[in-house]
Design a protein around this motif. Structure first.
Motif, mmCIF file in Angstrom:
data_model
loop_
_atom_site.group_PDB
_atom_site.id
_atom_site.type_symbol
_atom_site.label_atom_id
_atom_site.label_comp_id
_atom_site.label_asym_id
_atom_site.label_seq_id
_atom_site.Cartn_x
_atom_site.Cartn_y
_atom_site.Cartn_z
ATOM 1 N N UNK A 1 0.842 -1.180 0.000
ATOM 2 C CA UNK A 1 0.000 0.000 0.000
ATOM 3 C C UNK A 1 0.884 1.238 0.000
ATOM 4 N N UNK A 2 0.623 2.157 -0.913
ATOM 5 C CA UNK A 2 1.420 3.375 -1.021
ATOM 6 C C UNK A 2 0.576 4.531 -0.501
ATOM 7 N N UNK A 3 1.013 5.141 0.610
ATOM 8 C CA UNK A 3 0.258 6.168 1.315
ATOM 9 C C UNK A 3 -0.234 5.621 2.643
ATOM 10 N N UNK A 4 -0.385 6.511 3.631
ATOM 11 C CA UNK A 4 -0.744 5.991 4.953
ATOM 12 C C UNK A 4 -1.553 7.002 5.780
ATOM 13 N N UNK A 5 -2.300 7.879 5.104
ATOM 14 C CA UNK A 5 -3.134 8.835 5.821
ATOM 15 C C UNK A 5 -4.483 8.248 6.175
ATOM 16 N N UNK A 6 -5.505 9.079 6.133
ATOM 17 C CA UNK A 6 -6.880 8.679 6.466
ATOM 18 C C UNK A 6 -7.302 7.440 5.672
ATOM 19 N N UNK A 7 -7.124 7.483 4.340
ATOM 20 C CA UNK A 7 -7.519 6.343 3.524
ATOM 21 C C UNK A 7 -6.609 5.141 3.754
ATOM 22 N N UNK A 8 -5.376 5.386 4.121
ATOM 23 C CA UNK A 8 -4.482 4.277 4.452
ATOM 24 C C UNK A 8 -5.003 3.476 5.627
ATOM 25 N N UNK A 9 -5.515 4.173 6.617
ATOM 26 C CA UNK A 9 -6.097 3.489 7.770
ATOM 27 C C UNK A 9 -7.320 2.678 7.360
ATOM 28 N N UNK A 10 -8.190 3.279 6.553
ATOM 29 C CA UNK A 10 -9.414 2.596 6.130
ATOM 30 C C UNK A 10 -9.101 1.376 5.270
ATOM 31 N N UNK A 11 -8.193 1.523 4.326
ATOM 32 C CA UNK A 11 -7.828 0.395 3.471
ATOM 33 C C UNK A 11 -7.150 -0.708 4.283
ATOM 34 N N UNK A 12 -6.334 -0.330 5.254
ATOM 35 C CA UNK A 12 -5.668 -1.336 6.088
ATOM 36 C C UNK A 12 -6.686 -2.177 6.843
ATOM 37 N N UNK A 13 -7.732 -1.541 7.353
ATOM 38 C CA UNK A 13 -8.796 -2.287 8.021
ATOM 39 C C UNK A 13 -9.408 -3.295 7.060
ATOM 40 N N UNK A 14 -9.650 -2.872 5.821
ATOM 41 C CA UNK A 14 -10.216 -3.770 4.825
ATOM 42 C C UNK A 14 -9.321 -4.952 4.531
ATOM 43 N N UNK A 30 -0.370 -8.719 4.056
ATOM 44 C CA UNK A 30 -0.117 -7.279 4.084
ATOM 45 C C UNK A 30 1.395 -7.078 4.182
ATOM 46 N N UNK A 31 2.050 -6.991 3.037
ATOM 47 C CA UNK A 31 3.508 -7.071 2.987
ATOM 48 C C UNK A 31 4.201 -5.783 3.413
ATOM 49 N N UNK A 32 3.860 -4.658 2.754
ATOM 50 C CA UNK A 32 4.634 -3.435 3.001
ATOM 51 C C UNK A 32 3.767 -2.210 2.744
ATOM 52 N N UNK A 33 3.929 -1.203 3.587
ATOM 53 C CA UNK A 33 3.285 0.087 3.402
ATOM 54 C C UNK A 33 4.382 1.120 3.133
ATOM 55 N N UNK A 34 4.110 2.027 2.186
ATOM 56 C CA UNK A 34 5.126 2.955 1.703
ATOM 57 C C UNK A 34 4.717 4.390 1.992
ATOM 58 N N UNK A 35 5.661 5.204 2.451
ATOM 59 C CA UNK A 35 5.426 6.620 2.680
ATOM 60 C C UNK A 35 6.726 7.391 2.632
ATOM 61 N N UNK A 42 6.729 3.783 9.409
ATOM 62 C CA UNK A 42 7.039 2.625 10.253
ATOM 63 C C UNK A 42 6.017 2.495 11.379
ATOM 64 N N UNK A 43 5.634 3.631 11.956
ATOM 65 C CA UNK A 43 4.594 3.615 12.994
ATOM 66 C C UNK A 43 3.271 3.113 12.425
ATOM 67 N N UNK A 44 2.942 3.554 11.204
ATOM 68 C CA UNK A 44 1.703 3.115 10.564
ATOM 69 C C UNK A 44 1.720 1.613 10.323
ATOM 70 N N UNK A 45 2.856 1.092 9.877
ATOM 71 C CA UNK A 45 2.969 -0.347 9.633
ATOM 72 C C UNK A 45 2.722 -1.138 10.904
ATOM 73 N N UNK A 46 3.310 -0.703 11.993
ATOM 74 C CA UNK A 46 3.148 -1.409 13.262
ATOM 75 C C UNK A 46 1.712 -1.321 13.768
ATOM 76 N N UNK A 47 1.104 -0.176 13.589
ATOM 77 C CA UNK A 47 -0.249 0.044 14.112
ATOM 78 C C UNK A 47 -1.299 -0.707 13.312
ATOM 79 N N UNK A 48 -1.124 -0.789 11.987
ATOM 80 C CA UNK A 48 -2.167 -1.326 11.121
ATOM 81 C C UNK A 48 -1.932 -2.762 10.689
ATOM 82 N N UNK A 49 -0.763 -3.335 11.033
ATOM 83 C CA UNK A 49 -0.551 -4.744 10.759
ATOM 84 C C UNK A 49 0.210 -5.069 9.495
#
Length: 387
Positions: A1-14, A30-35, A42-49
Motif C-alpha cells: 500500500x502506497x500512502x498511509x493517511x486517512x484512507x491508508x487506515x481505512x484500506x488497512x482495516x479492509x 499485508x507485505x509493506x506500506x510505503x510513505x 514505520x509507525x503506521x505499519x506497526x499500528x495497522x498490521x
C-alpha cells in the motif's frame, strides 16, 4: 500500500478484516506500506498490521513478492504510480477520483487496458458502491422496482471547512487534489448515480465556488484535521459544487457537493424516483434503505424502511445476525473481497479504470460549465457503469 493517511487506515482495516471474515479464493498478506516519512510510515505499519515499511515506492513495485499495489496517495501521484505498477505486472487498486485531470485518467485507463490483455487487473476505490444498502438499491432498480427512472437527487454534504481557520491541507491545493469538494466527494455521487441507474451522465450545467479563499498554512495534520503554522496561503480549489446532469435516457439529476454544509458531517444522500416507485439512501444511516411502492394500494402507499442486515442482502451473510449493524469500515472489506475474487477468477473488477475515467470526464465538464457561465457542457465519451 502506497500512502498511509486517512484512507491508508481505512484500506488497512479492509485488508486485515476481509481474509478473516470472508472465504477468499486466495490468501492475502499485508507485505509493506510505503510513505515519504520513514518514522511515520514505520509507525503506521506497526499500528495497522503491515509486515514492513518503506520509503521508495519504485523499489517496492519492482519486488517479486508484491502482487497488488494499493494507491492511497493524493491525486497528483495516482497516474505515475498506477501506470508504473501496471507495467510492472502488478494488480492495482487506486483511490478515487482516478486522477487530477482527464488526460491523466485517459493514460491510466489505456495502461489498464494494456495490462488487462496480459491478465493484470485494476480497480478504482469508489467504496460506497459496496455499502450493502447501496448495492441492494442498485439490484432493486435493475429488477424494475422503481420502473422508468424520471429523476435522481444526489448530494454529499460535509462541514469540516466552515471554520475559516481550518489549515490549508493538501485537499485545498489544486496541484495536489485536482479539485475540491467536486472531485473529493462529488466524484462519489457521480459514480453512485451511474452505478445504481446503469446510465451515463451525458451533459452537465453547474457552478463551483470557493467560499474561503485564504487559510492558515498547515503545520501538521492527517485526514480532515490539522494544526496551523504561521502565515496564510491561497485556497486553489472549490468549496462547493452545485450542478445538474442529464442522463443518457434524458432524465435529470441534481448534484450537490459541499464542505460548507454547517451541521452536516458526512451526509451523502441519494434518491431515485421512477414511475413505479422510489428508493432513498442516506450514508449517515447506512444500514437502512427506504422504498416507496407506487403500485401498492393508495391507502397503504408510503416510504417503507428496509433494514439491510439480512443474510440475503449483498455481503451481509459473512458478518453478524440480522439487525447487528455494519459501519463505514465494512465497505473497505467488501472492496478487498471483490478485487481478490476478480484476480483469482481472471475477470475484470469494477469499478474499472474506464469507469473512473467516465467520472473524471463529468468532473471536467462541470468545471468547464462553471467557467462558461453555467452553460450546458456535453460529457466526453465514457463507459456505462457496470451492472
Amino acid at each position: 500500500m502506497i500512502g498511509y493517511g486517512f484512507m491508508g487506515a481505512a484500506h488497512s482495516v479492509g485488508w486485515r478484516q476481509a481474509p478473516r471474515v470472508f472465504e477468499l479464493p486466495a490468501a492475502v498478506e499485508m507485505a509493506v506500506v510505503v510513505g515519504r516519512n520513514a518514522e511515520a510510515v514505520a509507525d503506521a505499519a506497526a499500528r495497522w498490521g503491515w509486515q514492513e515499511s518503506a520509503t521508495d515506492w519504485r523499489a517496492v513495485i519492482a519486488r517479486d513478492d508484491i502482487d497488488i499495489v494499493d494507491i492511497v496517495t493524493p491525486g497528483d501521484s495516482h497516474a505515475e504510480i498506477a501506470i508504473a505498477a501496471l507495467e510492472a505486472g502488478k494488480h492495482v487498486l487506486c483511490e478515487k477520483p482516478l486522477a487530477n485531470t482527464v488526460a491523466e485518467a485517459e493514460a491510466m485507463a489505456d495502461a489498464a487496458a494494456r495490462a488487462a490483455a496480459k491478465g493484470v487487473r485494476s480497480m478504482v476505490g469508489f467504496t460506497y458502491r459496496r455499502v450493502p444498502a447501496v448495492t441492494f438499491l442498485r439490484d432493486l432498480i435493475a429488477q424494475g422496482a422503481v420502473g422508468r427512472i424520471a429523476q435522481v437527487r444526489a448530494a454529499y454534504r460535509q462541514d469540516w471547512l466552515v471554520d475559516p481557520e481550518m489549515p490549508l491541507a493538501w485537499r485545498l491545493q489544486k496541484e495536489h487534489a485536482g479539485s475540491g469538494a467536486l472531485g473529493d466527494i462529488g466524484a462519489h455521487i457521480i459514480d453512485m448515480t451511474q452505478f445504481v441507474t446503469g446510465l451515463e451522465v451525458t451533459a452537465v450545467t453547474g457552478v463551483v465556488d470557493t467560499i474561503v479563499t485564504e487559510r492558515p498554512l498547515q503545520g501538521s495534520g492527517s485526514g480532515l484535521s490539522g494544526t496551523a503554522a504561521e502565515g496564510y496561503g491561497e485556497v486553489t480549489v472549490d468549496d462547493v459544487a452545485i450542478f445538474t446532469g442529464r442522463l443518457s435516457t434524458g432524465a435529470l439529476v441534481s448534484f450537490e457537493a459541499t464542505r460548507f454544509a454547517t451541521g452536516r458531517k458526512n451526509a451523502l444522500t441519494l434518491e431515485v424516483s421512477g414511475d413505479k416507485g422510489a428508493l432513498r439512501f442516506e450514508l449517515e444511516d447506512l444500514n437502512t434503505l427506504w422504498f416507496y411502492d407506487r403500485t401498492a394500494p393508495a391507502e397503504t402507499q408510503g416510504f417503507t424502511r428496509i433494514l439491510v442486515t439480512e443474510a440475503q442482502h449483498p455481503y451481509v451473510s459473512a458478518w453478524w445476525p440480522a439487525g447487528h449493524m455494519l459501519g463505514y469500515e465494512h465497505g473497505f472489506s467488501h472492496q478487498v473481497v471483490d478485487l481478490v475474487t476478480a484476480i483469482a477468477e481472471g475477470t475484470d473488477p469494477h469499478p474499472s479504470f474506464a469507469e473512473g475515467l467516465s467520472v473524471q470526464r463529468v468532473l471536467d465538464a462541470v468545471e468547464q460549465s462553471s467557467e462558461r457561465g453555467s452553460s450546458w457542457v456535453p460529457v466526453g465519451a465514457s463507459v456505462a457503469a457496470s451492472r
